[in-house]
Design a protein around this motif. Structure first.
Motif, PDB file in Angstrom:
ATOM      1  N   PHE A   1       0.829  -1.260  -0.323  1.00 24.19           N
ATOM      2  CA  PHE A   1      -0.389   0.032   0.123  1.00 24.19           C
ATOM      3  C   PHE A   1       1.318   1.459   0.004  1.00 24.19           C
ATOM      4  O   PHE A   1       2.286   1.002  -0.121  1.00 24.19           O
ATOM      5  N   GLU A   2       0.394   2.481  -0.649  1.00 25.55           N
ATOM      6  CA  GLU A   2       1.295   3.887  -0.201  1.00 25.55           C
ATOM      7  C   GLU A   2      -0.210   4.322   0.779  1.00 25.55           C
ATOM      8  O   GLU A   2      -0.614   3.982   1.060  1.00 25.55           O
ATOM      9  N   VAL A   3       1.092   4.731   1.744  1.00 27.37           N
ATOM     10  CA  VAL A   3       0.120   5.675   2.942  1.00 27.37           C
ATOM     11  C   VAL A   3       1.090   6.911   3.117  1.00 27.37           C
ATOM     12  O   VAL A   3       1.884   6.772   3.086  1.00 27.37           O
ATOM     13  N   ARG A   4       0.175   8.028   4.142  1.00 28.76           N
ATOM     14  CA  ARG A   4       0.938   8.476   4.345  1.00 28.76           C
ATOM     15  C   ARG A   4      -0.665   9.166   5.037  1.00 28.76           C
ATOM     16  O   ARG A   4      -1.505   9.000   5.313  1.00 28.76           O
ATOM     17  N   THR A   5       0.674  10.159   5.493  1.00 31.01           N
ATOM     18  CA  THR A   5      -0.214  10.984   7.375  1.00 31.01           C
ATOM     19  C   THR A   5      -0.341  12.416   7.371  1.00 31.01           C
ATOM     20  O   THR A   5      -0.120  13.380   6.402  1.00 31.01           O
ATOM     21  N   VAL A   6      -1.772  12.142   7.401  1.00 23.15           N
ATOM     22  CA  VAL A   6      -2.339  13.546   7.258  1.00 23.15           C
ATOM     23  C   VAL A   6      -3.074  14.170   8.421  1.00 23.15           C
ATOM     24  O   VAL A   6      -3.283  12.725   9.521  1.00 23.15           O
ATOM     25  N   ASP A   7      -3.178  15.526   8.626  1.00 21.31           N
ATOM     26  CA  ASP A   7      -3.956  16.020   9.508  1.00 21.31           C
ATOM     27  C   ASP A   7      -4.455  16.855   9.087  1.00 21.31           C
ATOM     28  O   ASP A   7      -3.567  17.946   8.748  1.00 21.31           O
ATOM     29  N   ASP A   8      -5.923  17.101   9.520  1.00 19.56           N
ATOM     30  CA  ASP A   8      -6.291  18.057   8.889  1.00 19.56           C
ATOM     31  C   ASP A   8      -6.705  19.158  10.046  1.00 19.56           C
ATOM     32  O   ASP A   8      -7.984  20.205  10.100  1.00 19.56           O
ATOM     33  N   GLY A   9      -6.200  19.078  11.000  1.00 22.35           N
ATOM     34  CA  GLY A   9      -6.101  20.287  12.058  1.00 22.35           C
ATOM     35  C   GLY A   9      -6.902  20.022  13.309  1.00 22.35           C
ATOM     36  O   GLY A   9      -7.177  20.849  14.196  1.00 22.35           O
ATOM     37  N   ARG A  10      -7.827  19.289  13.013  1.00 21.22           N
ATOM     38  CA  ARG A  10      -8.744  18.837  14.237  1.00 21.22           C
ATOM     39  C   ARG A  10      -8.839  17.691  15.181  1.00 21.22           C
ATOM     40  O   ARG A  10      -9.775  17.774  16.358  1.00 21.22           O
ATOM     41  N   GLN A  11      -8.026  16.720  14.480  1.00 25.01           N
ATOM     42  CA  GLN A  11      -7.607  15.353  15.464  1.00 25.01           C
ATOM     43  C   GLN A  11      -6.383  14.640  15.464  1.00 25.01           C
ATOM     44  O   GLN A  11      -5.362  15.760  14.300  1.00 25.01           O
ATOM     45  N   LYS A  12      -5.219  13.974  15.793  1.00 24.35           N
ATOM     46  CA  LYS A  12      -4.520  13.292  15.751  1.00 24.35           C
ATOM     47  C   LYS A  12      -4.348  13.322  13.807  1.00 24.35           C
ATOM     48  O   LYS A  12      -5.568  13.177  13.774  1.00 24.35           O
ATOM     49  N   PRO A  13      -3.268  13.110  14.121  1.00 23.54           N
ATOM     50  CA  PRO A  13      -2.824  12.402  12.585  1.00 23.54           C
ATOM     51  C   PRO A  13      -3.158  10.976  11.653  1.00 23.54           C
ATOM     52  O   PRO A  13      -3.510  10.526  13.454  1.00 23.54           O
ATOM     53  N   TYR A  14      -3.761  10.777  11.054  1.00 25.69           N
ATOM     54  CA  TYR A  14      -4.196   9.812  11.010  1.00 25.69           C
ATOM     55  C   TYR A  14      -4.190   9.235   9.544  1.00 25.69           C
ATOM     56  O   TYR A  14      -2.613   9.960   8.571  1.00 25.69           O
ATOM     57  N   LEU A  15      -3.673   7.599   9.142  1.00 27.30           N
ATOM     58  CA  LEU A  15      -2.617   7.351   7.468  1.00 27.30           C
ATOM     59  C   LEU A  15      -4.230   6.834   7.114  1.00 27.30           C
ATOM     60  O   LEU A  15      -5.213   6.655   7.640  1.00 27.30           O
ATOM     61  N   GLU A  16      -3.444   7.150   5.587  1.00 27.87           N
ATOM     62  CA  GLU A  16      -4.425   7.477   3.949  1.00 27.87           C
ATOM     63  C   GLU A  16      -3.918   6.133   3.872  1.00 27.87           C
ATOM     64  O   GLU A  16      -3.185   6.569   2.880  1.00 27.87           O
ATOM     65  N   VAL A  17      -4.634   5.164   3.651  1.00 27.52           N
ATOM     66  CA  VAL A  17      -3.299   3.829   3.234  1.00 27.52           C
ATOM     67  C   VAL A  17      -4.317   3.513   1.648  1.00 27.52           C
ATOM     68  O   VAL A  17      -5.168   3.314   1.339  1.00 27.52           O
ATOM     69  N   SER A  18      -3.827   4.265   0.438  1.00 27.13           N
ATOM     70  CA  SER A  18      -4.299   4.477  -0.949  1.00 27.13           C
ATOM     71  C   SER A  18      -3.294   2.647  -1.761  1.00 27.13           C
ATOM     72  O   SER A  18      -2.597   2.856  -1.407  1.00 27.13           O
ATOM     73  N   ARG A  19      -4.470   3.122  -2.660  1.00 27.23           N
ATOM     74  CA  ARG A  19      -3.597   1.742  -3.952  1.00 27.23           C
ATOM     75  C   ARG A  19      -4.206   2.291  -5.059  1.00 27.23           C
ATOM     76  O   ARG A  19      -5.820   2.145  -4.728  1.00 27.23           O
ATOM     77  N   GLN A  20      -3.866   3.069  -5.879  1.00 21.77           N
ATOM     78  CA  GLN A  20      -4.389   3.038  -7.508  1.00 21.77           C
ATOM     79  C   GLN A  20      -5.353   1.636  -7.907  1.00 21.77           C
ATOM     80  O   GLN A  20      -6.199   2.065  -7.984  1.00 21.77           O
ATOM     81  N   GLU A  21      -4.953   0.277  -8.069  1.00 18.93           N
ATOM     82  CA  GLU A  21      -5.365  -0.799  -8.412  1.00 18.93           C
ATOM     83  C   GLU A  21      -5.803  -0.968  -7.182  1.00 18.93           C
ATOM     84  O   GLU A  21      -5.739  -1.504  -5.797  1.00 18.93           O
ATOM     85  N   ALA A  22      -7.244  -1.808  -7.048  1.00 13.58           N
ATOM     86  CA  ALA A  22      -7.835  -2.508  -5.806  1.00 13.58           C
ATOM     87  C   ALA A  22      -7.003  -3.279  -5.303  1.00 13.58           C
ATOM     88  O   ALA A  22      -6.502  -4.505  -6.359  1.00 13.58           O
ATOM     89  N   PRO A  23      -6.524  -4.139  -3.759  1.00 14.28           N
ATOM     90  CA  PRO A  23      -5.298  -4.451  -3.571  1.00 14.28           C
ATOM     91  C   PRO A  23      -6.523  -6.179  -3.357  1.00 14.28           C
ATOM     92  O   PRO A  23      -7.865  -5.928  -3.678  1.00 14.28           O
ATOM     93  N   SER A  24      -5.711  -6.748  -3.414  1.00 17.51           N
ATOM     94  CA  SER A  24      -6.389  -8.218  -3.210  1.00 17.51           C
ATOM     95  C   SER A  24      -7.083  -8.669  -2.020  1.00 17.51           C
ATOM     96  O   SER A  24      -7.086  -7.561  -0.669  1.00 17.51           O
ATOM     97  N   SER A  25      -7.620  -9.792  -1.785  1.00 21.53           N
ATOM     98  CA  SER A  25      -8.978  -9.438  -0.792  1.00 21.53           C
ATOM     99  C   SER A  25      -7.472  -9.905   0.435  1.00 21.53           C
ATOM    100  O   SER A  25      -7.520  -9.022   1.855  1.00 21.53           O
ATOM    101  N   ASP A  26      -6.164 -10.673   0.409  1.00 17.15           N
ATOM    102  CA  ASP A  26      -5.577 -11.377   1.444  1.00 17.15           C
ATOM    103  C   ASP A  26      -4.372 -10.234   1.687  1.00 17.15           C
ATOM    104  O   ASP A  26      -3.790 -10.067   2.620  1.00 17.15           O
TER     105      ASP A  26
END
Length: 495
Positions: free
Chosen positions: A362-387
């Motif tokens: 997965f591609e992961v980046r840390t996001v802080d929108d200023g309203r809560q603690k930082p969260y991880l945005e776990v992304s991928r352009q193609e849909a991952p497999s269930s495994d």
């Protein structure tokens, strides 16, 4: 039955069976002695009666009276017998206001022995069912047989117990009762401890609940019955019976409250016990940990029912219970050929989680929108497999929350739902909702949850969640932890 070897006999002697047959014989002899003396008394009593002449008498009255002595009620059986002495046309009556006359009724014929010089001095007699002779009917000879039953049963039980122990010794299955381990007091005397437990041999939660419910029903029925009787009969003093009825109903409801509170108390103890079992790494050797936990709980609960209130043992999970009853749980262990996998390293913080998610693909980046603690945005352009998603879920605990949007969920007010997933003991517990509404906590298997996430991977709520999911810190992990475990407990009970 085969004879014991010297080693087997020595083992039985060491376990307390050396004199058991002798003790059993003493109890049986005592029973025989009581019966023998009783039969001798019957013959002796008959010899005293046979000194007098006798005639046939007829029972003319048999009545039962109930008398109150304080708060107690006592039943009295009275009997009147009419008889005619020899060479007399005048009938005489024999009367007794209390005796063992339950089975004598008006019209029955009895033998009457009387003093020829004073015919009113008489004794009624019946044919003895044991010896066939006539014995006094106002003497309860059969009481000795009732007393003799107890040493007879004790002697029979001791003989049967010895026979059962001998069979087990011949098979090599006879073992001493295992001492329950106590880290708090490792040097306690198990023999003295067992003496204490003997006083509580009949104690248990189930008998208390059954008796408590029956007492509640009895008190309620009696209270209502008294009140209805007062309304119908309208006695001069209506206050006293109504007050007594209300008091009985209060007692009944108090007992019902005790039953309910004790059930809730035991339920809390059970949940805490199972939670402790599941959290102990030593129980990872069991394939079906939940079932093993249930079995151990029943064993510990049954043991603790006989303990005193200030016992060294507690109705709580600890390694002592696990080691004591380890043999009872052998059937739940994994096959020896199957190696118990060592739990993989779990991420200690969000940075490690981001790194391990990246290794999965997965591609992961840390996001802080200023309203809560930082969260991880776990992304991928193609849909991952269930495994891949299952592997990602395996990195999480209930200290993290995974969020995504389910566009396939139909709602009359909202197009889809927001799903929050909490991994508990490797199983997803989740709840969902949308603006203004939310569900209770529910359960879904890892594979089902992974399929649902993959299915919605390229969907969006209109602006968010397309090709990514969110993982953030669960701010309410301590508060809601019990809720996750309760869901898993219900699932395991149902399965």
């Amino acid at each position: 039955m085969a004879k014991l070897t010297p080693e087997q006999k020595a083992q039985m002697d060491s376990l307390g069976f050396k004199y058991q047959r002798s003790v059993a014989a003493v109890f049986l002899l005592l029973s025989v002695l009581i019966v023998g003396i009783n039969i001798g008394c019957r013959y002796w009593g008959n010899s005293k009666l046979e000194k007098y002449p006798h005639v046939q008498g007829v029972v003319t009255s048999d009545q039962v009276y109930k008398e109150h002595i304080g708060r107690r009620e006592r039943t009295r059986n009275t009997l009147t017998v009419e008889y005619y002495p020899e060479d007399s046309d005048t009938s005489l009556s024999w009367y007794d206001d209390d005796g063992p006359y339950e089975f004598m009724h008006k019209g029955d014929k009895l033998r009457v022995y009387y003093d020829p010089d004073a015919p009113l001095n008489a004794y009624i007699a019946k044919k003895d069912w044991v010896t066939g002779i006539y014995i006094r009917a106002d003497v309860f000879y059969d009481a000795a047989f009732i007393v003799a039953v107890w040493p007879l049963l004790i002697g029979w039980y001791l003989f049967a117990d010895y026979s059962r122990a001998k069979k087990r010794a011949l098979k090599g299955e006879l073992k001493a009762a295992k001492k329950v381990k106590s880290s708090v007091d490792p040097d306690y005397d198990p023999n003295l401890h067992d003496l204490t437990r003997m006083a509580n041999a009949k104690r248990g939660w189930l008998p208390f609940w059954i008796c408590g419910i029956f007492f509640y029903i009895f008190a309620l029925v009696m209270g209502i019955g008294i009140i209805v009787s007062v309304i119908k009969d309208k006695p001069d003093d209506s206050f006293s019976p109504v007050a007594a009825a209300i008091f009985m109903m209060i007692l009944g409801h108090g007992m019902l409250a005790g039953v309910i509170f004790s059930m809730r108390y035991l339920g809390r103890k059970k949940r805490a016990f199972i939670k402790g079992f599941m959290a102990d790494e030593a129980t990872a050797v069991y394939e079906d940990r939940m079932t093993a936990a249930e079995v151990l709980w029943k064993l510990v609960k049954h043991y603790m029912e006989k303990e005193s209130f200030y016992s060294r043992f507690k109705l709580e999970y600890n390694r002592d219970w696990l080691e004591t009853y380890e043999e009872k749980l052998i059937g739940f262990k994994r096959e020896e050929a199957e190696e118990v996998t060592v739990p993989k390293k779990m991420p200690a913080n969000m940075e490690e989680l981001a790194s391990m998610a990246g290794e999965i693909g997965f591609e992961v980046r840390t996001v802080d929108d200023g309203r809560q603690k930082p969260y991880l945005e776990v992304s991928r352009q193609e849909a991952p497999s269930s495994d891949m998603v299952v592997e990602l879920l395996g990195l999480l605990t209930y200290e993290y929350v995974l969020e995504f949007f389910d566009s396939f969920y139909w709602s009359p007010t909202d197009p889809g739902r927001y799903v929050s997933v909490y991994m508990t003991e490797g199983s997803p517990v989740y709840h969902f909702g949308n603006h203004g509404w939310s569900s209770d906590y529910k359960y879904m298997s890892c594979s089902e949850m992974a399929d649902l996430i993959v299915k919605n991977w390229d969907k969006s709520d209109g602006s968010n969640y397309k090709n990514y999911i969110k993982i953030s810190t669960n701010l309410w992990s301590s508060r809601d932890k019990d809720k996750y475990y309760r869901v898993l407990s219900r699932v395991n009970e149902a399965s």
